[in-house]
Design a protein around this motif. Sequence first.
Motif, PDB file in Angstrom:
ATOM      1  N   PRO A  71      37.845 -43.224 121.526  1.00  0.00           N
ATOM      2  CA  PRO A  71      38.656 -43.883 122.553  1.00  0.00           C
ATOM      3  C   PRO A  71      38.995 -45.325 122.184  1.00  0.00           C
ATOM      4  CG  PRO A  71      36.941 -42.588 123.576  1.00  0.00           C
ATOM      5  CD  PRO A  71      36.675 -42.541 122.094  1.00  0.00           C
ATOM      6  N   ASN A  72      40.261 -45.666 122.416  1.00  0.00           N
ATOM      7  CA  ASN A  72      40.766 -47.011 122.107  1.00  0.00           C
ATOM      8  C   ASN A  72      40.136 -48.021 123.053  1.00  0.00           C
ATOM      9  OD1 ASN A  72      42.256 -49.249 121.399  1.00  0.00           O
ATOM     10  ND2 ASN A  72      44.165 -48.524 122.310  1.00  0.00           N
ATOM     11  N   GLY A  73      39.276 -48.875 122.519  1.00  0.00           N
ATOM     12  CA  GLY A  73      38.596 -49.873 123.333  1.00  0.00           C
ATOM     13  C   GLY A  73      39.377 -51.157 123.509  1.00  0.00           C
ATOM     14  N   ALA A  74      40.572 -51.238 122.943  1.00  0.00           N
ATOM     15  CA  ALA A  74      41.392 -52.444 123.074  1.00  0.00           C
ATOM     16  C   ALA A  74      42.083 -52.469 124.429  1.00  0.00           C
ATOM     17  CB  ALA A  74      42.424 -52.494 121.955  1.00  0.00           C
ATOM     18  N   LYS A  75      42.589 -53.644 124.799  1.00  0.00           N
ATOM     19  CA  LYS A  75      43.339 -53.780 126.047  1.00  0.00           C
ATOM     20  C   LYS A  75      44.835 -53.580 125.810  1.00  0.00           C
ATOM     21  CE  LYS A  75      39.946 -56.838 128.183  1.00  0.00           C
ATOM     22  NZ  LYS A  75      39.669 -58.162 128.786  1.00  0.00           N
ATOM     23  N   ALA A  76      45.195 -53.301 124.579  1.00  0.00           N
ATOM     24  CA  ALA A  76      46.603 -53.090 124.221  1.00  0.00           C
ATOM     25  C   ALA A  76      46.734 -51.774 123.469  1.00  0.00           C
ATOM     26  CB  ALA A  76      47.103 -54.254 123.363  1.00  0.00           C
ATOM     27  N   GLU A  77      47.972 -51.350 123.271  1.00  0.00           N
ATOM     28  CA  GLU A  77      48.237 -50.096 122.573  1.00  0.00           C
ATOM     29  C   GLU A  77      47.920 -50.216 121.083  1.00  0.00           C
ATOM     30  OE1 GLU A  77      51.869 -48.317 125.283  1.00  0.00           O
ATOM     31  OE2 GLU A  77      52.320 -49.798 123.735  1.00  0.00           O
ATOM     32  N   ARG A  78      47.440 -49.131 120.526  1.00  0.00           N
ATOM     33  CA  ARG A  78      47.163 -49.014 119.087  1.00  0.00           C
ATOM     34  C   ARG A  78      48.277 -48.139 118.514  1.00  0.00           C
ATOM     35  NH1 ARG A  78      44.729 -44.984 115.960  1.00  0.00           N
ATOM     36  NH2 ARG A  78      43.082 -45.568 114.492  1.00  0.00           N
TER      37      ARG A  78
ATOM     38  N   LYS B 134      47.330 -45.450 124.160  1.00  0.00           N
ATOM     39  CA  LYS B 134      47.019 -46.388 125.242  1.00  0.00           C
ATOM     40  C   LYS B 134      45.536 -46.759 125.227  1.00  0.00           C
ATOM     41  CE  LYS B 134      50.596 -45.151 128.547  1.00  0.00           C
ATOM     42  NZ  LYS B 134      50.884 -44.658 129.905  1.00  0.00           N
ATOM     43  N   PRO B 135      45.162 -47.862 125.890  1.00  0.00           N
ATOM     44  CA  PRO B 135      43.744 -48.181 126.024  1.00  0.00           C
ATOM     45  C   PRO B 135      42.983 -47.005 126.631  1.00  0.00           C
ATOM     46  CG  PRO B 135      45.075 -50.055 126.703  1.00  0.00           C
ATOM     47  CD  PRO B 135      46.033 -48.922 126.461  1.00  0.00           C
ATOM     48  N   GLY B 136      41.841 -46.689 126.043  1.00  0.00           N
ATOM     49  CA  GLY B 136      41.028 -45.575 126.516  1.00  0.00           C
ATOM     50  C   GLY B 136      41.376 -44.242 125.889  1.00  0.00           C
ATOM     51  N   GLY B 137      42.538 -44.142 125.232  1.00  0.00           N
ATOM     52  CA  GLY B 137      42.964 -42.881 124.631  1.00  0.00           C
ATOM     53  C   GLY B 137      42.353 -42.679 123.257  1.00  0.00           C
ATOM     54  N   GLY B 138      42.223 -41.427 122.843  1.00  0.00           N
ATOM     55  CA  GLY B 138      41.690 -41.097 121.526  1.00  0.00           C
ATOM     56  C   GLY B 138      42.207 -39.748 121.063  1.00  0.00           C
TER      57      GLY B 138
ATOM     58  N   ARG C  12      48.626 -33.741 127.865  1.00  0.00           N
ATOM     59  CA  ARG C  12      47.748 -34.831 128.337  1.00  0.00           C
ATOM     60  C   ARG C  12      47.424 -35.822 127.230  1.00  0.00           C
ATOM     61  NH1 ARG C  12      43.773 -31.349 132.320  1.00  0.00           N
ATOM     62  NH2 ARG C  12      45.422 -30.705 133.718  1.00  0.00           N
ATOM     63  N   TYR C  13      48.433 -36.131 126.432  1.00  0.00           N
ATOM     64  CA  TYR C  13      48.250 -37.125 125.375  1.00  0.00           C
ATOM     65  C   TYR C  13      48.265 -38.514 126.015  1.00  0.00           C
ATOM     66  CZ  TYR C  13      48.895 -39.694 121.037  1.00  0.00           C
ATOM     67  OH  TYR C  13      48.725 -40.562 119.984  1.00  0.00           O
TER      68      TYR C  13
END
Length: 199
Positions: free
Chosen positions: A184-191, A104-108, A47-48
């Motif tokens: 969690p990645n708060g950006a709208k794009a991938e980090r 992805k956005p929202g992922g951490g 679940r990455y």
Amino acid sequence: MTLRPLFVTQIYQSELSEAGLVPELANACRLLAVEDGAGRAWCREHRYPGYTSYGSLNDLPKRMPEFEALKRDLDRHAKAYAGALNFQLARKPKLDNLWVNVLKPGGGHTGHIHPHAVLSGTVYIEVPEGASALKLEDPRLPMMMARPGVAPDAPEAEQPFVYLKPRPGTVLMWESWLRHEVPPNGAKAERISISFNYA
């Protein structure tokens, strides 16, 4: 009164020697995210939230020239950091593994350490606006018992958590026992980042 700062945790921060390597690494990371079927399967199973080569590829410097160039640069950084830490080593630190993270956005990444390594770190490739910082945790927290919190304006070195905001090309390293996480990645794009361990 005298205060003596003891047992200091030194964090290494620098930049890649070749700025032109960043876009090449971005393309290589995106290519792997498409072509590494085993990696995508590992991400689904665990679940990455995005793609990582952590569970699938352990030979990136031999596989692609962009990662071989990155390894040469990171070797110099690891040698400098080990020297600054006054490590007594019979030889220079050796890159043990290196893996790609496309978050992805929202992922951490939840809080963790890197067992069986000496130095760990991350080089940042794409850090869009709003992307999460690296969160470092004071290693003394589990032993603080009834210690009160610190004032909001306390110096960075006395805060229980420190957030380091990287930019593309930033290299961060720390000793592998230091607990850290990616909120969690708060950006709208991938980090996009590349993490590594030195033995």
